[in-house]
Design a protein around this motif. Structure first.
Motif, short mmCIF file in Angstrom:
data_model
loop_
_atom_site.label_atom_id
_atom_site.label_comp_id
_atom_site.label_asym_id
_atom_site.label_seq_id
_atom_site.Cartn_x
_atom_site.Cartn_y
_atom_site.Cartn_z
N SER A 1 -4.22 -6.71 -10.22
CA SER A 1 -3.47 -6.31 -9.03
C SER A 1 -2.32 -5.37 -9.39
O SER A 1 -1.55 -5.64 -10.30
CB SER A 1 -2.93 -7.55 -8.32
N PRO A 2 -2.20 -4.24 -8.68
CA PRO A 2 -1.09 -3.31 -8.95
C PRO A 2 0.26 -3.98 -8.69
O PRO A 2 0.38 -4.89 -7.87
CB PRO A 2 -1.33 -2.18 -7.95
N ALA A 3 1.29 -3.49 -9.37
CA ALA A 3 2.63 -4.09 -9.30
C ALA A 3 3.16 -4.19 -7.87
O ALA A 3 3.77 -5.19 -7.51
CB ALA A 3 3.59 -3.29 -10.17
N ALA A 4 2.95 -3.17 -7.06
CA ALA A 4 3.46 -3.19 -5.68
C ALA A 4 2.87 -4.35 -4.89
O ALA A 4 3.52 -4.88 -3.99
CB ALA A 4 3.16 -1.87 -4.98
N PHE A 5 1.66 -4.75 -5.22
CA PHE A 5 1.00 -5.88 -4.54
C PHE A 5 1.47 -7.20 -5.15
O PHE A 5 1.82 -8.13 -4.43
CB PHE A 5 -0.52 -5.73 -4.64
N ARG A 6 1.47 -7.27 -6.47
CA ARG A 6 1.86 -8.52 -7.16
C ARG A 6 3.25 -8.96 -6.74
O ARG A 6 3.48 -10.14 -6.51
CB ARG A 6 1.83 -8.33 -8.68
N ARG A 7 4.19 -8.03 -6.68
CA ARG A 7 5.57 -8.43 -6.37
C ARG A 7 5.73 -8.94 -4.94
O ARG A 7 6.74 -9.56 -4.61
CB ARG A 7 6.56 -7.32 -6.71
N ARG A 8 4.73 -8.72 -4.13
CA ARG A 8 4.73 -9.24 -2.76
C ARG A 8 3.86 -10.49 -2.61
O ARG A 8 3.70 -11.01 -1.53
CB ARG A 8 4.26 -8.16 -1.80
N GLY A 9 3.25 -10.93 -3.70
CA GLY A 9 2.41 -12.12 -3.65
C GLY A 9 0.99 -11.84 -3.20
O GLY A 9 0.31 -12.75 -2.73
N ILE A 10 0.54 -10.59 -3.34
CA ILE A 10 -0.81 -10.22 -2.94
C ILE A 10 -1.58 -9.86 -4.21
O ILE A 10 -1.10 -9.09 -5.03
CB ILE A 10 -0.80 -9.00 -1.99
N PHE A 11 -2.77 -10.42 -4.33
CA PHE A 11 -3.56 -10.21 -5.53
C PHE A 11 -4.94 -9.67 -5.16
O PHE A 11 -5.70 -10.31 -4.46
CB PHE A 11 -3.65 -11.51 -6.33
N VAL A 12 -5.19 -8.45 -5.64
CA VAL A 12 -6.43 -7.74 -5.36
C VAL A 12 -7.04 -7.29 -6.68
O VAL A 12 -6.34 -7.11 -7.67
CB VAL A 12 -6.19 -6.52 -4.44
N ASP A 13 -8.34 -7.08 -6.69
CA ASP A 13 -8.96 -6.57 -7.93
C ASP A 13 -8.92 -5.04 -7.92
O ASP A 13 -8.50 -4.41 -6.95
CB ASP A 13 -10.36 -7.13 -8.13
N HIS A 14 -9.36 -4.44 -9.02
CA HIS A 14 -9.25 -3.00 -9.19
C HIS A 14 -10.03 -2.18 -8.16
O HIS A 14 -9.75 -1.03 -7.93
CB HIS A 14 -9.71 -2.59 -10.61
N THR A 15 -11.01 -2.79 -7.52
CA THR A 15 -11.81 -2.05 -6.54
C THR A 15 -11.11 -1.88 -5.20
O THR A 15 -11.54 -1.06 -4.39
CB THR A 15 -13.17 -2.74 -6.30
N LEU B 1 0.83 -1.20 0.00
CA LEU B 1 0.00 0.00 0.00
C LEU B 1 0.87 1.26 0.00
O LEU B 1 0.64 2.19 -0.78
CB LEU B 1 -0.94 -0.02 1.20
N ALA B 2 1.89 1.28 0.87
CA ALA B 2 2.78 2.45 0.93
C ALA B 2 3.49 2.65 -0.40
O ALA B 2 3.57 3.78 -0.91
CB ALA B 2 3.79 2.27 2.05
N GLU B 3 4.01 1.58 -0.98
CA GLU B 3 4.72 1.70 -2.25
C GLU B 3 3.78 2.17 -3.36
O GLU B 3 4.10 3.08 -4.13
CB GLU B 3 5.34 0.36 -2.64
N HIS B 4 2.62 1.57 -3.43
CA HIS B 4 1.64 1.94 -4.46
C HIS B 4 1.25 3.41 -4.36
O HIS B 4 1.25 4.13 -5.36
CB HIS B 4 0.41 1.04 -4.35
N LEU B 5 0.93 3.85 -3.17
CA LEU B 5 0.51 5.24 -2.98
C LEU B 5 1.65 6.20 -3.29
O LEU B 5 1.44 7.25 -3.91
CB LEU B 5 -0.01 5.46 -1.56
N ALA B 6 2.86 5.85 -2.88
CA ALA B 6 4.02 6.71 -3.16
C ALA B 6 4.22 6.86 -4.66
O ALA B 6 4.36 7.98 -5.17
CB ALA B 6 5.27 6.14 -2.50
N VAL B 7 4.23 5.76 -5.37
CA VAL B 7 4.47 5.79 -6.81
C VAL B 7 3.39 6.59 -7.53
O VAL B 7 3.67 7.41 -8.40
CB VAL B 7 4.58 4.36 -7.37
N HIS B 8 2.14 6.38 -7.15
CA HIS B 8 1.03 7.01 -7.87
C HIS B 8 0.73 8.44 -7.44
O HIS B 8 -0.07 9.12 -8.08
CB HIS B 8 -0.22 6.13 -7.77
N HIS B 9 1.39 8.89 -6.37
CA HIS B 9 1.16 10.26 -5.91
C HIS B 9 2.44 11.08 -5.86
O HIS B 9 2.49 12.14 -5.22
CB HIS B 9 0.45 10.26 -4.55
N GLY B 10 3.49 10.58 -6.52
CA GLY B 10 4.74 11.33 -6.62
C GLY B 10 5.47 11.52 -5.31
O GLY B 10 6.13 12.54 -5.10
#
Length: 133
Positions: A114-128, A71-80
């Motif tokens: 699943s966003p890349a930050a989740f996939r690379r950790r073995g977590i798979f979520v849908d777009h919602t 979550l932290a990685e995803h938010l950081a990447v997508h919010h600069g």
């Protein structure tokens, strides 16, 4: 004193409490994550870095350790924002895949969406999963 948005440190503390509460459990552990996403979305850009920067203490569940890092990685990447260093710690990756849904029918979609930050950790979520942010 004014309202302070949740940080991932506080989210981890609340998850740990939910997981150790005999009347709580995993279902209650998701509540602080949802609240954090609401706070993050509403926060000023200069506040967002502080919300993800500090290393969360262990929750007691390796799945949530990895989830918070994703979550932290995803938010950081997508919010600069800067990606916090703690997200790369070995305990922030899973050895076995995790689909945090009880519906097996969503697994195939989660593998694709699943966003890349989740996939690379073995977590798979849908777009919602992250629509709240």
């Amino acid at each position: 004193m004014g309202y302070a948005p949740l940080t991932l440190q506080e989210v981890a503390r609340r998850i740990r409490e939910a997981l150790t509460d005999p009347e709580g459990g995993e279902a209650d552990a998701w509540r602080p994550i949802r609240e954090f996403l609401d706070d993050f979305r509403a926060a000023a850009p200069e506040v967002r870095q502080a919300m993800i920067e500090a290393r969360p203490e262990p929750t007691g569940d390796p799945r949530f350790e990895a989830y918070l890092a994703a979550l932290a990685e995803h938010l950081a990447v997508h919010h600069g924002l800067r990606v916090p260093r703690w997200v790369e710690e070995p305990g922030r990756f899973l050895d076995r895949w995790w689909f945090p849904t009880r519906f097996r029918s969503l697994h195939a979609m989660a593998l694709v969406e699943s966003p890349a930050a989740f996939r690379r950790r073995g977590i798979f979520v849908d777009h919602t999963e992250l629509e709240r942010c």
